[in-house]
Design a protein around this motif. Sequence first.
Motif, PDB file in Angstrom:
ATOM      1  N   ASN A   1       0.739  -0.959  -0.152  1.00  0.00           N
ATOM      2  CA  ASN A   1      -0.258   0.273   0.003  1.00  0.00           C
ATOM      3  C   ASN A   1       0.567   1.323   0.137  1.00  0.00           C
ATOM      4  OD1 ASN A   1      -2.896   1.053  -0.127  1.00  0.00           O
ATOM      5  ND2 ASN A   1      -2.789   1.720   1.610  1.00  0.00           N
ATOM      6  N   GLN A   2       1.955   1.438  -0.828  1.00  0.00           N
ATOM      7  CA  GLN A   2       2.890   2.335  -0.785  1.00  0.00           C
ATOM      8  C   GLN A   2       2.186   3.978  -1.200  1.00  0.00           C
ATOM      9  OE1 GLN A   2       3.265  -0.456  -1.769  1.00  0.00           O
ATOM     10  NE2 GLN A   2       5.512  -1.034  -1.931  1.00  0.00           N
ATOM     11  N   GLY A   3       1.990   3.213  -2.284  1.00  0.00           N
ATOM     12  CA  GLY A   3       1.199   4.406  -2.990  1.00  0.00           C
ATOM     13  C   GLY A   3      -0.165   5.398  -2.644  1.00  0.00           C
ATOM     14  N   ASN A   4      -0.500   4.658  -1.886  1.00  0.00           N
ATOM     15  CA  ASN A   4      -1.423   5.150  -0.919  1.00  0.00           C
ATOM     16  C   ASN A   4      -0.868   5.814   0.183  1.00  0.00           C
ATOM     17  OD1 ASN A   4      -3.958   4.818  -2.547  1.00  0.00           O
ATOM     18  ND2 ASN A   4      -3.830   2.680  -1.367  1.00  0.00           N
ATOM     19  N   ILE A   5       0.216   5.338   0.502  1.00  0.00           N
ATOM     20  CA  ILE A   5       0.132   6.252   2.078  1.00  0.00           C
ATOM     21  C   ILE A   5       0.927   7.260   1.655  1.00  0.00           C
ATOM     22  CG2 ILE A   5       2.121   5.494   3.806  1.00  0.00           C
ATOM     23  CD1 ILE A   5       1.350   2.563   4.118  1.00  0.00           C
ATOM     24  N   LYS A   6       1.692   7.045   0.771  1.00  0.00           N
ATOM     25  CA  LYS A   6       2.742   8.608   0.125  1.00  0.00           C
ATOM     26  C   LYS A   6       1.661   9.580  -0.710  1.00  0.00           C
ATOM     27  CE  LYS A   6       6.670   6.549  -1.193  1.00  0.00           C
ATOM     28  NZ  LYS A   6       6.892   5.812  -2.748  1.00  0.00           N
ATOM     29  N   ALA A   7      -0.101   9.426  -1.165  1.00  0.00           N
ATOM     30  CA  ALA A   7      -0.819  10.109  -1.324  1.00  0.00           C
ATOM     31  C   ALA A   7      -1.353  10.869   0.040  1.00  0.00           C
ATOM     32  CB  ALA A   7      -1.866   8.829  -2.062  1.00  0.00           C
ATOM     33  N   ALA A   8      -1.524   9.635   1.151  1.00  0.00           N
ATOM     34  CA  ALA A   8      -2.357  10.323   2.001  1.00  0.00           C
ATOM     35  C   ALA A   8      -0.869  11.535   3.036  1.00  0.00           C
ATOM     36  CB  ALA A   8      -2.227   9.296   3.046  1.00  0.00           C
ATOM     37  N   GLU A   9       0.127  11.115   2.468  1.00  0.00           N
ATOM     38  CA  GLU A   9       1.041  12.379   3.402  1.00  0.00           C
ATOM     39  C   GLU A   9       0.704  13.520   2.565  1.00  0.00           C
ATOM     40  OE1 GLU A   9       4.098   8.916   5.482  1.00  0.00           O
ATOM     41  OE2 GLU A   9       4.239   9.742   2.965  1.00  0.00           O
ATOM     42  N   LYS A  10       0.949  13.334   1.242  1.00  0.00           N
ATOM     43  CA  LYS A  10       0.655  15.002   0.678  1.00  0.00           C
ATOM     44  C   LYS A  10       0.183  15.176   1.078  1.00  0.00           C
ATOM     45  CE  LYS A  10       5.309  13.536  -0.947  1.00  0.00           C
ATOM     46  NZ  LYS A  10       6.377  14.963  -0.702  1.00  0.00           N
ATOM     47  N   SER A  11      -1.214  15.080   0.541  1.00  0.00           N
ATOM     48  CA  SER A  11      -2.978  15.413   1.316  1.00  0.00           C
ATOM     49  C   SER A  11      -2.700  16.441   2.218  1.00  0.00           C
ATOM     50  CB  SER A  11      -3.644  14.346   1.435  1.00  0.00           C
ATOM     51  OG  SER A  11      -4.129  13.663  -0.041  1.00  0.00           O
ATOM     52  N   ILE A  12      -2.255  15.193   3.441  1.00  0.00           N
ATOM     53  CA  ILE A  12      -1.286  16.459   4.404  1.00  0.00           C
ATOM     54  C   ILE A  12      -1.438  17.552   4.911  1.00  0.00           C
ATOM     55  CG2 ILE A  12      -0.645  16.233   7.111  1.00  0.00           C
ATOM     56  CD1 ILE A  12      -1.706  13.446   6.835  1.00  0.00           C
ATOM     57  N   GLN A  13      -0.061  17.379   3.426  1.00  0.00           N
ATOM     58  CA  GLN A  13       0.792  19.286   3.526  1.00  0.00           C
ATOM     59  C   GLN A  13      -0.144  19.512   2.594  1.00  0.00           C
ATOM     60  OE1 GLN A  13       3.293  19.344   4.629  1.00  0.00           O
ATOM     61  NE2 GLN A  13       3.484  17.294   5.973  1.00  0.00           N
ATOM     62  N   VAL A  14      -1.259  19.534   1.630  1.00  0.00           N
ATOM     63  CA  VAL A  14      -2.008  20.414   0.545  1.00  0.00           C
ATOM     64  C   VAL A  14      -3.016  20.781   1.692  1.00  0.00           C
ATOM     65  CG1 VAL A  14      -4.103  20.158  -0.631  1.00  0.00           C
ATOM     66  CG2 VAL A  14      -1.973  18.620  -0.384  1.00  0.00           C
TER      67      VAL A  14
END
Length: 437
Positions: A306-319
Motif C-alpha cells: 500500500n505504498q502508493g496510497n500511503i504516500k498520497a495520504a502524506e502529500k494530502s496532509i501537506q496540501v
Amino acid sequence: MYTDAKIAAASGDQERTQVRLELAKAEELLWKNNLLLLASKFNIDARKAGIEQAGLYANPNIFVDQSIFAEPTQRYFDFTRSGQTVVQIQQVFLLGGKIDKRIRVAELSAKMSEQEFYDLARALITKLRRTFYFIHYYRDAIAFYDKSLIALDKTVNSAELAQKRRAVLQSEVLRLKALLFFLRKEREDLRIKVLEKEADLRVLLNEDTYKNQSVAIVPVLDLDFVEKATMEGLKLDNMLAKAREYRPDLKKAVQALRYEEANLELQHANAIPDLAFGPMYNRGGTAFQNYWGITAQLNIPIFDRNQGNIKAAEKSIQVRKQELKNLILEVENDVSVALATAKAKDDLYKKFRNTYTKDYADLAEDMILSYEKRYISILEFADFFETYRSSIVEMLRLQTDRMEAIEGVNYSVGTGLIVPSYKSNGESGGAKEGGSK
C-alpha cells in the motif's frame, strides 16, 4: 420615508397583491424551506450513513464443491455418501484496527458535511438580509422618483403652455423633457432591479405565499435597529477570535486536515493483510470418508504494501496544511476589510443623514415655483433638480451599502455580531449562523 401606498405605486404594484414580510419571518422560512439547505441536510444524513457502513464486519464466505458425476455409482450429482462434497466457510478478520480507523474517517467526513451546511446557511442568510435591505431602500428610491416625476411632469406641461404663448423658448421645453425622460428611465431601471431581487427572494424562501408573480413583497425592517446599529464596540482582535471560533469554512478546513491524518492511519492499517479463517468439510474426496479441517488465508505483503496510497495520504496532509494556512490569512483579511468598510459607510451615513437631503427636499418645491415664475433660469432649475435627485438617490444607496456592509461584518466573522434582537425558531441566532462548536 414613504407610505405603503406610495411604495406600491412607485414599484408598479398597483395591480399586484402586497404582502408584508418581516426579516425574522423571512429567516424562519429560509431555514424551513430553502431547497439548498434541505439538500445539504440530506447530504449530512448520507455521510452519517457512511459511519454505520464503516463499522460493519465483512460477511462470511461459503464455498461448496459438488461432484457432477460419481464414477462408482454412475450417478449425476450424487449427494449420498458415495458422492464427493466439499463445504468450506471462511470469515475475514480485519487486522490493524481497520474498522476503528474507517469509522474515524467516516465521522470526520460527516463533520465536514455539517460545516458545509453551516457555511451554506451563512451565505444564504447574508444574501437574504442584503436582498431585504436592497428591496426596501430601492422601493424608497422609486417612490422618490415618482414624486419627482409628478412635479416635473406638471412643470413640463406648464412650460409647453408657456411656449405656445411664446413666453419660453423651445430649447427650455426640450431641456425639461430630456430631464423628464432621464428620470423615467432611471426609475424603470430601479424597478427592474427590484423585480430581480424579488425573484431572488422567492427562490430563497420557497414559500407558496410569495411564489406568484402577482405578489409584491414589501419588506418590513426594524428601523430602530437600522438607525442605532453601530460599529463603535467592535474590536478587530475580538472579531478575529470570534471568526476562528465560528467560521464554518475554517472549521471545515481543520476537519479536512484531521480527515487526511485519519486517512493516513487507515492507509497504514490497510498495508497489514487481513486473515481469512474458517472450518472445512470434505466427504469422499480425501483418504478419509469424512474429513474435517481448518482453513486460513493470509496475503503476504511482498510487492503491494500500500505504498502508493500511503504516500498520497502524506502529500494530502501537506496540501490541507497549506490550504488551512491560506484560509486563515483570508479570514483575517476578510474581517479587517469588512470592519473598515462598515465603519466607513456607517460614519458617512451618520454624518449626512437628515441634514442636507432634508434641506433639498424642503427647497425642491420652492425651486419649481421659482422657475415657473421665471425667478431662475432653466439651467439653474435643471442643475438644482439633477443635484437634488442625485443627493436623495445616493443617500438611499448609501443606506443600502451601509446595511450590506454590516452584513459583511456578520458574514466575515461567521456569527451575528450586529443583528436585530429577535429569534426565529432558534436557528437564526449567532451559533447557528456560525456552525457548531
